[in-house]
Design a protein around this motif. Structure first.
Motif, short mmCIF file in Angstrom:
data_model
loop_
_atom_site.label_atom_id
_atom_site.label_comp_id
_atom_site.label_asym_id
_atom_site.label_seq_id
_atom_site.Cartn_x
_atom_site.Cartn_y
_atom_site.Cartn_z
N GLU A 89 37.05 -26.05 -28.76
CA GLU A 89 38.09 -25.86 -29.75
C GLU A 89 39.11 -24.88 -29.18
O GLU A 89 38.76 -23.76 -28.79
N SER A 90 40.39 -25.30 -29.13
CA SER A 90 41.40 -24.50 -28.46
C SER A 90 42.75 -24.75 -29.09
O SER A 90 43.30 -25.86 -28.99
N LYS B 184 51.01 -13.79 -16.36
CA LYS B 184 51.86 -14.93 -16.08
C LYS B 184 51.02 -16.19 -15.89
O LYS B 184 50.00 -16.19 -15.21
N GLY B 185 51.46 -17.25 -16.52
CA GLY B 185 50.77 -18.53 -16.39
C GLY B 185 49.74 -18.80 -17.46
O GLY B 185 49.15 -19.88 -17.50
N LEU B 186 49.50 -17.81 -18.35
CA LEU B 186 48.52 -18.00 -19.43
C LEU B 186 49.23 -18.17 -20.77
O LEU B 186 50.15 -17.41 -21.08
N MET B 187 48.78 -19.11 -21.54
CA MET B 187 49.20 -19.27 -22.92
C MET B 187 47.98 -19.03 -23.79
O MET B 187 47.05 -19.85 -23.79
N ALA C 99 36.14 -23.73 -11.78
CA ALA C 99 37.55 -23.36 -11.62
C ALA C 99 37.86 -22.05 -12.34
O ALA C 99 38.64 -21.23 -11.85
N ILE C 100 37.25 -21.85 -13.50
CA ILE C 100 37.46 -20.61 -14.25
C ILE C 100 36.82 -19.43 -13.53
O ILE C 100 37.45 -18.37 -13.35
N LEU C 101 35.58 -19.60 -13.09
CA LEU C 101 34.85 -18.49 -12.47
C LEU C 101 35.39 -18.15 -11.08
O LEU C 101 35.26 -17.01 -10.62
N ASN C 102 35.98 -19.14 -10.39
CA ASN C 102 36.47 -18.92 -9.03
C ASN C 102 37.99 -18.81 -8.96
O ASN C 102 38.56 -18.87 -7.86
N ASP C 103 38.61 -18.68 -10.08
CA ASP C 103 40.07 -18.55 -10.12
C ASP C 103 40.48 -17.33 -9.28
O ASP C 103 39.92 -16.23 -9.45
N ALA D 261 40.35 -22.66 -20.16
CA ALA D 261 40.07 -24.10 -20.11
C ALA D 261 41.37 -24.90 -20.16
O ALA D 261 41.49 -25.95 -19.52
N ARG D 262 42.35 -24.41 -20.90
CA ARG D 262 43.65 -25.08 -20.96
C ARG D 262 44.34 -25.05 -19.58
O ARG D 262 45.13 -25.95 -19.27
N LYS D 263 44.03 -24.05 -18.80
CA LYS D 263 44.66 -23.91 -17.48
C LYS D 263 44.00 -24.82 -16.44
O LYS D 263 44.67 -25.35 -15.55
#
Length: 567
Positions: free
Chosen positions: A122-123, A174-177, A194-198, A223-225
């Protein structure tokens, strides 16, 4: 694609053990995080009890304080351990020890396999959805929250106010909504890695460590990113009340949970033995694959929240008493209040009851007692005619009367000589229909035979009271249906006013008036009012009366004819 489970546990370890075994026996590797606040003896016993399960592991322990970063850190570490220890895991389902699987794991796997690259989380942005409860919305992401709300409430509130006064605003990376949603999700390995290794994870983590309730925004935002495809919903059924607190499911929620079609529900009361015995249960294969649908459950809980906060019109409960002005309707049913009519028409109560079949009371708020219809000493609802009992809670007396008699229309007389403590209620209740002949208080004084000089003080007092009542009725925030006439206006043609009165009370049962009620002899009233003026008391609420007006009202008042068409 294999399914792994991350389980956050901090209490009710017997039930949590049952849930771990359910997931493990269904072929799901389980990574458990236990709050570091749990004492070592309880923790060691919990670990020992699950020692026989090969695919159950325990992650690094964190202190998980509600609304703070610890919950996210615990989830990050548990997910990292799960993905590292079990390379076959392609999806991770986040659950808690108080979650209860409602359907077999095989059905959950089949549902997930039908959407292999989809993340279920849910997002929603705070700008699009009024998600939050309690005032902090976008400010969750633009202020700092270093203090725990539950343990240091005063520091928490003070620091928020200080930042608001100074005008401090954090810069969102920057880059986050920022997005928000349910804490309970099911994400693919690809998205989680992808989230943990960003490469910017350290900066993101540092930012979210001072966000308010980050467990409802960290994974929802990232998750949206990183996700390729998102279904913005949780596969876990969780409901919240109007204060933002989670609803707890009890034994009597069996049917609601079954009808939801959801795979998991939280929060389950640990002693809900019936729920633990009935779930998980397989769906009817003849009906095909049942997709989770919370529409029915949502409607039931929405109605429960509405009933909890608004209640039923005229029925009072702890949640909204004594805040009567916030009530969902003050009285339980429409009712009418007449002021001045019985002064003009001595037999008005009986006449009105015959015309409308309504229950017509006398002056319920008279100084001596409550004058119930037919002279009853005790009325429905065990309401006594005692003035002392009535005035202990004058508004409650009226709302009780309307609740117990809501099956029949109620009317009562009112006047400036009565107790005035229900003025606010009469003005603000949408169910109140208030009819006023202003200045009619002068008629009993005129008929008393006393001189203007003798009644001057009483006349002035009654007029002040009536004037205050009219101001209350005409206040901008008043909601009653008003029909206000001066005595002079009413005497122009009383038939029209009385016809409107019985039409409103009788509805479709009302009929055209025949004989009007007998009016008192007002001959000499204009002279009496002039004498009051001569004494220095100006009866401005009566309007301008004349002898001709009185004679017209008693003799000439006839039904009006209306042209409906011609050839």
């Amino acid at each position: 694609m294999s399914l792994g489970v991350v389980m956050l546990v901090h209490t009710d370890f017997d039930r949590a053990e049952l849930m771990v075994r359910h997931w493990a026996e269904g072929g799901c590797p389980v990574m458990i995080h236990v709050d570091s606040d749990v004492d070592d003896t309880t923790y060691d016993r919990f670990v020992a009890n699950l020692d026989d399960l090969a695919d159950v592991r325990f992650s690094t322990r964190h202190r998980c304080e509600w609304g703070m970063w610890g919950l996210v850190a615990a989830t990050q570490d548990a997910v990292q351990h799960l993905l590292t220890d079990f390379e076959q895991v392609g999806r991770v389902f986040l659950a808690s020890g108080s979650c209860l699987p409602l359907r077999p794991i095989s059905e959950l796997r089949a549902f997930l396999d039908a959407s292999p690259q989809t993340d279920f989380i849910e997002s929603a942005t705070t700008a699009d959805v009024p998600w939050t409860v309690g005032g902090l919305d976008r400010e969750r992401f633009t202020l700092r929250f270093p203090f725990a709300w539950k343990r240091r409430r005063r520091l928490f509130d003070g620091y928020v106010r200080l930042q608001q006064i100074i005008g401090i605003k954090r810069r969102i990376p920057k880059g986050l909504m920022p997005h928000m949603g349910s804490q309970w999700w099911c994400l693919t390995r690809t998205t989680l890695e992808a989230i943990l290794n960003d490469p910017n994870r350290r900066r993101y983590d540092r930012y979210f460590q001072r966000v308010w309730i980050p467990d409802e925004s960290y994974f929802q935002t990232l998750a949206r990113k990183h996700a390729a495809r998102i279904q913005s919903r949780s596969l876990t059924l969780s409901k919240f009340d109007f204060q933002g607190k989670p609803h707890i499911f009890y034994d009597d929620h069996v049917e609601i949970l079954r009808r939801s079609g959801c795979f998991v529900a939280r929060k389950i009361w640990p002693n809900a033995q019936v729920l633990y015995e009935n779930f998980p249960c397989a769906t009817d294969k003849a009906a095909g694959a049942v997709r989770p649908s919370t529409g029915t459950v949502d409607r039931i809980f929405d109605k429960a929240v509405e009933r909890r906060t608004r209640g039923r019109a005229g029925l009072y409960m702890h949640s909204r008493f004594p805040n009567m002005e916030k009530a969902n309707g003050i009285a339980a049913a429409p009712f009418s209040v007449m002021q001045g009519f019985d002064a003009l028409f001595p037999g008005f109560q009986n006449w009105l009851a015959l015309q409308t079949e309504a229950t017509v009371h006398g002056h319920l708020y008279a100084k001596d007692k409550a004058h119930f219809a037919d002279g009853a000493e005790v009325f429905r609802g065990a309401l006594s005619d005692s003035a002392r009992l009535r005035d202990y809670n004058a508004q409650g007396f009226l709302t009780n009367l309307m609740w117990t008699t809501r099956d029949q229309y109620q009317c009562f007389m009112f006047g400036p000589a009565d107790t005035q403590s229900i003025r606010w209620l009469l003005a603000h209740d949408t169910n109140a229909r208030v009819w006023v002949i202003s200045g009619a208080w002068s008629i009993p004084l005129f008929l008393s035979g006393r001189s203007a000089a003798e009644v001057r003080t009483e006349a002035a007092r009654l007029q002040r009271r009536e004037n205050q009542f009219l101001k209350t009725l005409r206040a901008p925030d008043a909601h009653a249906r008003l029909h206000i006439y001066t005595l002079a206006d009413f005497l122009e043609n009383p038939r029209d006013v009385l016809q409107m009165l019985i039409d409103q009370i009788g509805g479709h049962k009302a009929h055209a008036l025949g004989q009007l009620p007998e009016m008192v002899d007002l001959s000499g009233l204009p002279v009496f009012l002039q004498e009051l003026k001569n004494q220095g008391m100006h009866p401005f609420l009566t309007g301008h009366l004349s002898e001709e007006m009185h004679r017209r009202a008693t003799v000439v008042s006839e039904p009006r004819s209306y042209v409906v068409g011609h050839k």
